[in-house]
Design a protein around this motif. Structure first.
Motif, PDB file in Angstrom:
ATOM      1  N   ASN A 148       0.834  -1.212   0.000  1.00  0.00           N
ATOM      2  CA  ASN A 148       0.000   0.000   0.000  1.00  0.00           C
ATOM      3  C   ASN A 148       0.866   1.258   0.000  1.00  0.00           C
ATOM      4  OD1 ASN A 148      -2.354  -1.503   0.043  1.00  0.00           O
ATOM      5  ND2 ASN A 148      -2.551  -1.463   2.277  1.00  0.00           N
ATOM      6  N   LYS A 149       1.940   1.220   0.805  1.00  0.00           N
ATOM      7  CA  LYS A 149       2.850   2.359   0.877  1.00  0.00           C
ATOM      8  C   LYS A 149       3.533   2.593  -0.472  1.00  0.00           C
ATOM      9  CE  LYS A 149       6.664   4.217   3.663  1.00  0.00           C
ATOM     10  NZ  LYS A 149       7.613   3.929   4.782  1.00  0.00           N
ATOM     11  N   LYS A 193       1.135   4.172  -2.917  1.00  0.00           N
ATOM     12  CA  LYS A 193       0.943   5.589  -2.603  1.00  0.00           C
ATOM     13  C   LYS A 193       2.131   6.416  -3.115  1.00  0.00           C
ATOM     14  CE  LYS A 193      -0.046   8.722   1.247  1.00  0.00           C
ATOM     15  NZ  LYS A 193      -0.219   8.838   2.717  1.00  0.00           N
ATOM     16  N   ASP A 226      12.666   6.840  -1.459  1.00  0.00           N
ATOM     17  CA  ASP A 226      11.695   6.095  -0.625  1.00  0.00           C
ATOM     18  C   ASP A 226      11.181   4.865  -1.358  1.00  0.00           C
ATOM     19  OD1 ASP A 226      10.145   9.105   0.776  1.00  0.00           O
ATOM     20  OD2 ASP A 226      12.012   8.054   1.250  1.00  0.00           O
ATOM     21  N   VAL A 235      11.430   1.010   0.085  1.00  0.00           N
ATOM     22  CA  VAL A 235      10.249   0.170   0.301  1.00  0.00           C
ATOM     23  C   VAL A 235      10.306  -1.079  -0.587  1.00  0.00           C
ATOM     24  CG1 VAL A 235       7.723   0.065   0.118  1.00  0.00           C
ATOM     25  CG2 VAL A 235       8.821   2.125   1.006  1.00  0.00           C
TER      26      VAL A 235
END
Length: 639
Positions: free
Chosen positions: A573-574, A577, A626, A630
Motif C-alpha cells: 500500500n505504501k 501511494k 523512498d 520500500v
C-alpha cells in the motif's frame, strides 16, 4: 549570470562575428550551433576568459564558478582515475588534509590542559563543520556515481590515467566538471567520445542541472534532449530562440518565410511608388508630388531577410566494381592487449550490400574489430575478404594521420593516382575548400575541416566496401546530413561504428552490439536495437516474478507468519501511494517545464515560481529514494 554585449571578433580583417549580444541565466541549457569555422569554440573560449574579443563586453556576477570542457586537455602523470577525479574537490581536499594533521596531533600530544591543545580542539570543530558544509562526507560516493555513469567500471578506478586513451581521459575531465558544482558549464563536443549509454546518462544529468549549460555539439538528438534554447552563429550573426535545436530550425524557417513574403510585398509597393515618381516627374504640375514621394520612399526602412549559409559538401561514394556475394568472413577472431582480452572467438559473415552498425560502450572492441579487418595488427583466428573486395577505411582518428605541415592540395596530390590527379582541385571544391583555401597548411584547419579533408582523400581510392569508424566526429550538422545521405545512397557494403543515434537512424538493417568480448546480432535498425534492449531488461524482471509465482509450496513450507503478511500488505500500500505521488509530481514538473519553454522571461523574474519548481524536484528525488527503500523491504519479505 552572464551578459554578452556587442561582441566582435575578426581574423585577417574578416569578422568571425560582429556585435553579438545575448544573456545567459540560471536554468538556460543552450545549444551553441553553426557550421565548422563559424566561431563556436572561439565563443566558448571568450566566455571562459581564455580569449579576448576585439570589442564588446562580457560581464558576469561576482564569484561565479565556471567549468570549461576543452578539446585539448593535459593530465599530470602518476595519478589514478579516482585521484584525478578527486581534483574536482580542491577545497575539500585542503580541509581533509588539515583534519588529518589535527587528528594526528590529538593522538600524539599529551598536553591536554594547555591552551594550544584547547585551540586544536576548537580548530577540529571548525574544520569538521566546514568539511560537512562542503560535502566532504559525500564526495567519494558522488565521484564513484559520476564515473560509473560515464562508463567506467570499478575495477579500473585505481588504474593510472596515462594508460587510458584520449577519449577516456576526456571522460575523466568531464566527470571533474560535473562534480565541481559550477554555476556555468561550457562543454565543447562532450559526446564525441561517449557511447550511447553514457550519452543517455549525461542527458539526464544535464536536464536537471540548476546552473547555465552552454553546449557546442553536432549531435542533433543530444541537443534536442538536453537544451531549452539555441544560439546559432551564422555568417557573423547570432540567432537566439528559447527552443531546442529541431524546434528552433522550424521556427527560424517560418520567420524567414514570413520575412521573404513581407519583403516581396514591400518591394511591390516600392516599385509602384517608383513608377508614380517617374510619371509625375514628366509633368511640371506634378513635380512637387514627385519630390514628396521620393522623400517618403527614402524614409522607408527596407526589410532584410536573414542570410542563411547553405553551402554544403557535394559528396558521393561510387562503387568501384561488384564483389562476390560474401565480402567478409571472420572466424574465431580473438584479440588481447597483454592480460586484457578485447575480443574473444568472434565469428561474423558479411554479405554484399549489407548495411551494418556496430554499437556498444567504448573499449568493447568495435574499433579493434574494424582494425583487424584492415589488418592493422596481429590477432588470433582468421579473416578472409571476398572476391574483388576493395576496402575503404575511415579511422576514428583519421584526421590525425594527415600531415599538418603540407597544404591541402599537396595532401590530395600525394594520395592521388594518375587517373584522378587532375580532379583533386574539383574534389576539394566539392568539400568546400575553394580558391586560396587549398594552399592552407593542414595544421590550421579546425577538427571538422580536417575530417572533411580526410573524407575527400578517401574518395581517391576505388571502394566497394566502406568501413567507417566514427566519421561524424567534429562535423557540423549540415555536413553530417550530407554524409548521411551519401552513405545511404552508397551501393556497396557499409560497416559503420557510431555513437550518434540520429546519424545511425535509417543507416543500417543489422546492428551488432559489442559487449563483454562478444557480439550479439539484432536484425533491424538502431531504434529496433534500443527497443530490444529495453524488452530484455523487462523480461529479466518478469522471469523473477515467474519464479516466485510458480513456487507456492515453498511459501507454504516457510509458513509465512500473519505479522509478515500484514507487514507485506502495508508495504505494498505504501509503495502504491509513493508511485501515485511520483506520477503526480512528474506531471507537475513537466507542466512547469512547458511553461518555462513558452514564457521563460516572465518566470525568470518570479522567485516564488522557481522556489516551488525546485521544491518539486527535491520532493521527487526523495520519493524515488523512498520507493527504492520500500521495494527492497518487500523483496526482503519475499526472499
Amino acid at each position: 549570470m552572464l551578459n554578452i554585449h556587442n561582441l566582435s571578433v575578426s581574423f585577417g580583417g574578416t569578422y568571425l562575428f560582429e556585435e553579438v549580444t545575448f544573456r545567459l541565466g540560471a536554468g538556460d541549457r543552450v545549444g551553441l550551433v553553426g557550421k565548422n569555422g563559424a566561431g563556436k569554440s572561439t565563443m566558448l573560449k571568450m566566455l571562459a576568459g581564455d580569449f579576448k574579443p576585439d570589442s564588446g563586453v562580457i560581464s558576469q556576477e561576482k564569484d561565479i564558478r565556471m567549468g570549461f570542457l576543452r578539446q585539448d586537455i593535459d593530465f599530470e602523470q602518476g595519478r589514478t582515475v579516482l585521484e584525478e577525479a578527486y581534483e574536482a574537490f580542491t577545497e575539500i581536499k585542503v580541509v581533509e588534509k588539515k583534519l588529518e594533521e589535527i587528528n594526528h596531533q590529538l593522538v600524539t600530544r599529551t598536553d591536554y590542559e594547555s591552551e594550544e591543545y584547547g585551540q586544536i580542539i576548537e580548530d577540529l570543530s571548525d574544520y569538521t563543520h566546514r568539511f560537512e558544509l562542503l560535502g566532504g562526507y559525500n564526495y567519494v560516493g558522488d565521484t564513484e556515481k559520476i564515473l560509473l555513469g560515464l562508463g567506467f567500471k570499478r575495477e579500473v578506478f585505481n588504474n593510472q590515467t596515462e594508460t587510458f586513451s584520449g577519449g577516456w581521459r576526456m571522460r575523466i575531465e568531464l566527470a571533474k566538471l560535473l562534480l565541481q558544482s559550477n554555476d556555468v558549464l561550457l562543454l565543447d563536443e562532450p559526446t564525441n567520445h561517449l557511447d550511447i549509454e553514457s550519452i543517455i546518462w549525461l542527458e539526464n544529468f544535464l536536464r536537471n542541472y540548476p546552473g547555465v549549460v552552454v553546449i557546442v555539439s553536432h549531435d542533433k538528438m543530444f541537443l534536442d534532449n538536453v537544451t531549452n534554447r539555441t544560439i546559432e552563429i551564422s555568417l557573423g550573426k547570432a540567432y537566439d530562440f528559447n527552443k531546442p535545436y529541431s524546434q528552433y530550425l522550424e521556427l527560424r524557417h517560418e520567420i524567414r518565410e514570413k520575412q521573404l513574403a513581407t519583403q516581396k510585398n514591400q518591394q511591390k509597393k516600392i516599385e509602384e511608388t517608383e513608377k508614380l515618381i517617374e510619371k509625375f516627374r514628366a509633368k511640371a504640375s506634378k513635380a512637387s508630388m514627385a519630390q514628396s514621394l521620393i522623400k517618403k520612399l527614402d524614409k522607408v526602412e527596407r526589410i532584410e531577410v536573414d542570410e542563411d549559409d547553405n553551402s554544403v559538401m557535394n559528396i558521393s561514394f561510387p562503387v568501384s566494381k561488384e564483389p562476390g556475394k560474401v565480402v567478409i568472413e571472420a572466424e574465431h577472431v580473438t584479440k588481447s592487449y597483454g592480460d586484457k582480452t578485447i575480443l574473444k572467438d568472434i565469428s561474423l559473415l558479411v554479405e554484399r550490400g549489407s548495411k551494418i552498425a556496430f554499437v556498444g560502450q567504448n573499449g568493447q572492441g568495435k574499433s579493434t574489430f574494424i582494425k583487424a579487418l584492415v589488418n592493422e595488427f596481429e590477432y588470433e583466428g582468421n579473416i578472409k575478404l571476398g572476391h574483388n573486395v576493395q576496402l575503404g577505411y575511415f579511422a576514428q582518428n583519421q584526421a590525425e594521420y594527415l600531415d599538418g605541415e603540407i597544404t591541402l592540395l599537396q595532401t590530395m596530390e600525394d594520395a592521388a593516382t594518375d587517373t584522378n590527379r587532375m580532379k583533386v582541385r574539383d574534389m576539394l571544391g566539392s568539400f568546400l575548400f575553394r580558391g586560396d583555401d587549398v594552399e592552407k597548411k593542414v595544421k590550421v584547419l579546425s577538427g571538422g575541416e580536417r575530417n572533411r579533408l580526410a573524407l575527400c582523400k578517401l574518395l581517391l581510392q576505388p571502394i566497394n566496401v566502406l568501413l567507417m569508424d566514427e566519421p561524424t566526429n567534429h562535423l557540423d550538422i549540415k555536413s553530417k546530413n550530407v554524409l548521411k545521405a551519401a552513405l545511404q545512397k552508397f551501393g556497396g557494403t557499409l560497416l559503420l561504428v557510431s555513437h550518434d543515434r540520429d546519424f545511425l537512424q535509417g543507416m543500417s538493417n543489422i546492428v551488432y552490439e559489442f559487449k563483454d568480448q562478444k557480439i550479439k546480432e539484432y536484425l533491424g535498425d538502431i531504434n529496433f536495437f534500443l527497443e530490444q534492449r529495453n524488452l530484455e531488461n523487462m523480461r529479466e524482471v518478469e522471469k523473477k516474478d515467474v519464479v516466485k509465482a510458480t513456487t507456492p509450496k515453498e511459501k507454504e513450507v516457510a509458513k509465512v507468519s500473519y505479522e509478515d503478511q500484514k507487514k507485506g500488505k502495508a508495504l505494498q500500500n505504501k509503495l502504491s501511494k509513493i508511485e501515485s505521488q511520483i506520477q503526480q509530481l512528474e506531471k507537475q514538473i513537466q507542466h512547469d517545464d512547458k511553461m518555462l519553454e513558452t514564457n521563460y522571461d516572465k518566470h525568470i523574474e518570479d522567485a516564488s515560481f522557481f522556489t516551488a519548481y525546485n521544491k518539486k524536484k527535491e520532493d521527487l528525488e526523495q520519493l524515488l529514494i523512498d520507493w527504492e527503500v520500500v521495494s527492497e523491504e518487500i523483496d526482503g519479505l519475499n526472499a
